[in-house]
Scaffold this motif. Structure first.
Motif, PDB file in Angstrom:
ATOM      1  N   GLU A 190      -6.847   1.932   2.099  1.00 15.89           N
ATOM      2  CA  GLU A 190      -5.489   2.479   2.047  1.00 15.89           C
ATOM      3  C   GLU A 190      -5.022   2.889   3.441  1.00 15.89           C
ATOM      4  N   TYR A 245      -1.601   1.601   5.640  1.00 15.44           N
ATOM      5  CA  TYR A 245      -0.578   2.430   6.279  1.00 15.44           C
ATOM      6  C   TYR A 245      -0.505   2.188   7.786  1.00 15.44           C
ATOM      7  N   SER A 294      -1.689  -0.850  -7.428  1.00 18.83           N
ATOM      8  CA  SER A 294      -0.727   0.076  -6.828  1.00 18.83           C
ATOM      9  C   SER A 294       0.342   0.449  -7.857  1.00 18.83           C
ATOM     10  N   ASP A 302      -0.251   4.281  -3.669  1.00 18.15           N
ATOM     11  CA  ASP A 302      -1.624   3.943  -4.064  1.00 18.15           C
ATOM     12  C   ASP A 302      -2.042   2.544  -3.613  1.00 18.15           C
ATOM     13  N   PHE A 303      -2.635   2.478  -2.435  1.00 20.61           N
ATOM     14  CA  PHE A 303      -2.986   1.188  -1.826  1.00 20.61           C
ATOM     15  C   PHE A 303      -4.488   1.050  -1.562  1.00 20.61           C
ATOM     16  N   ALA A 304      -5.302   1.751  -2.358  1.00 18.36           N
ATOM     17  CA  ALA A 304      -6.756   1.711  -2.151  1.00 18.36           C
ATOM     18  C   ALA A 304      -7.333   0.325  -2.402  1.00 18.36           C
ATOM     19  N   THR A 320      -5.288  -2.547  -2.073  1.00 24.39           N
ATOM     20  CA  THR A 320      -4.379  -3.522  -1.463  1.00 24.39           C
ATOM     21  C   THR A 320      -5.119  -4.320  -0.392  1.00 24.39           C
TER      22      THR A 320
END
Length: 396
Positions: free
Chosen positions: A47, A51, A315, A353-355, A357
């Motif tokens: 994540e 970012y 996500s 929520d990009f854990a 991605t």
């Protein structure tokens, strides 16, 4: 548009007492409040990589990334434990960050586990020997904010146990989080924009997007579990399902709440009716919100279509608006009214929520599973969401 620069040393020089985030409507990991405009969550390297590499066009649709803090426990004179955030020393150790967060993600709740927890006060998924302190049930219940009601047609009935300020396991989950922090000498958290801070009575819809939810690194067991959830919910048929919701009801002064278990049981028609319910304030349907929401979703759709190699597995998408239609609230019995005015048509749409991605060039995974083109499962969900909202606008 807000920039995405991390906190400077001067801005983060003092230690901060972390508090529970009262407007969380979904997810397994408890969010914490850093300040009025900032929340923090356990760091997951995948994540963080997202970012740090975020395309410029996507920044208006994601929370602002504000940096990293180290979190530790502090005991006061009465022996109570609190979570304290202080400036992080350098970049996180990716190898050390994920195992702890991974343990936290294993703390999954079900209605059966909730009932069992109330009986024996043991936290499901917690390490052996962990037991929640006595009296936590009184902290969990917020009767002044509770309003439960049968679901709309197509929901297979039932009254849900929402994960938020209406009926909340967060006090218990915060205790588990404190236990987790105590096991790690260096617990690092992401600082992210609190996207609901500008709303007096935030109405929030948490949507799990896409036709696939498991990450590329998922075990066969986890993969099978997520595929089954998708097949048995609107994730497969619509590319989107409801994970949580809170809607301020002006007629009663309560928030109406739904959780992920409610969302998993919805049929396509039940999903549509719940969207309508999300836009109803107890007195009328907020038709003034439909056009701005649809316009923002179309803008996001145009951006997602241009993101080659990105896959936003697991996500969520937040749709947010203010439940207080008037400039000044005369309601003082709720714990979080604000005094500033609000535009009743103001809405927001944010990806979170990009854990899981993945994308080409990810720092946390330099050799990801190759994916070509945009995330068609996510696009499918957005297109259906837009169609349903447009049908509501047309009175269908």
């Amino acid at each position: 548009m807000v920039g995405q620069s991390p906190l400077s040393p001067a801005e983060g020089s003092a230690a901060v007492l972390l508090q529970p985030f009262v407007h969380q409507v979904g997810g397994h990991t408890s969010m914490l409040t850093y300040d009025e405009h900032t929340i923090c969550k356990p760091l997951v390297s995948q994540e963080l990589s997202f970012y740090e590499s975020l395309p410029l066009a996507m920044r208006q649709f994601t929370p602002q990334y504000k940096g990293i803090v180290s979190v530790h426990l502090k005991k006061d004179s009465l022996g109570n434990l609190t979570l304290i955030a202080s400036p992080s020393l350098g970049q996180p150790d990716s190898a050390g960050a994920d195992p702890a967060a991974s343990w936290w993600h294993k703390c999954k709740w079900s209605h059966t586990q909730v009932t069992k927890t109330f009986k024996d006060r043991k936290a499901p998924g917690a390490p052996r020997g962990f037991q929640a302190p006595r009296g936590f049930l009184q902290e969990i219940l917020h009767p002044k904010l509770v309003q439960s009601s049968p679901g709309p047609p197509g929901t297979e009935g039932g009254i849900s146990l929402p994960w938020n300020s209406c009926f909340d396991l967060r006090p218990l989950s915060i205790r588990i989080l404190k236990y987790w922090v105590s096991l790690n000498s260096r617990s690092e958290f992401l600082l992210l924009e609190n996207v609901v801070s500008k709303y007096s009575y935030p109405c929030i819809l948490d949507l799990k997007m896409g036709t696939r939810q498991h990450g590329d690194d998922a075990s066969e067991e986890k993969k099978a579990r997520h595929i089954k959830k998708c097949e048995q919910s609107t994730s497969a048929s619509l590319g989107v399902r409801i994970c949580g919701m809170q809607v301020y009801q002006a007629d009663s002064g309560h928030f109406l709440c739904k959780d992920k278990y409610y969302g998993r049981k919805l049929s396509a028609e039940g999903f549509r009716q719940t969207l309508r319910q999300f836009l109803c304030n107890g007195n009328q349907l907020r038709t003034d919100l439909l056009e701005p929401i649809v316009l923002r979703l179309k803008a996001l759709l145009a951006v997602i279509r241009k993101q080659s190699s990105y896959r936003f597995y697991s996500s969520s998408l937040l749709i947010i608006y203010d439940g207080q239609e008037h400039k000044e609230s005369a309601d003082h019995h709720l714990p979080f009214p604000k005094t500033h005015g609000t535009n009743p048509s103001r809405v927001d749409v944010r990806m979170i929520d990009f854990a899981h991605t993945t994308f080409k060039g990810s720092k946390s995974n330099p050799n990801p599973t190759p994916h070509d083109g945009p995330d068609h499962g996510y696009i499918f969900g957005l297109e259906n969401l837009i169609k349903i909202l447009q049908s509501l606008s047309e009175g269908k």
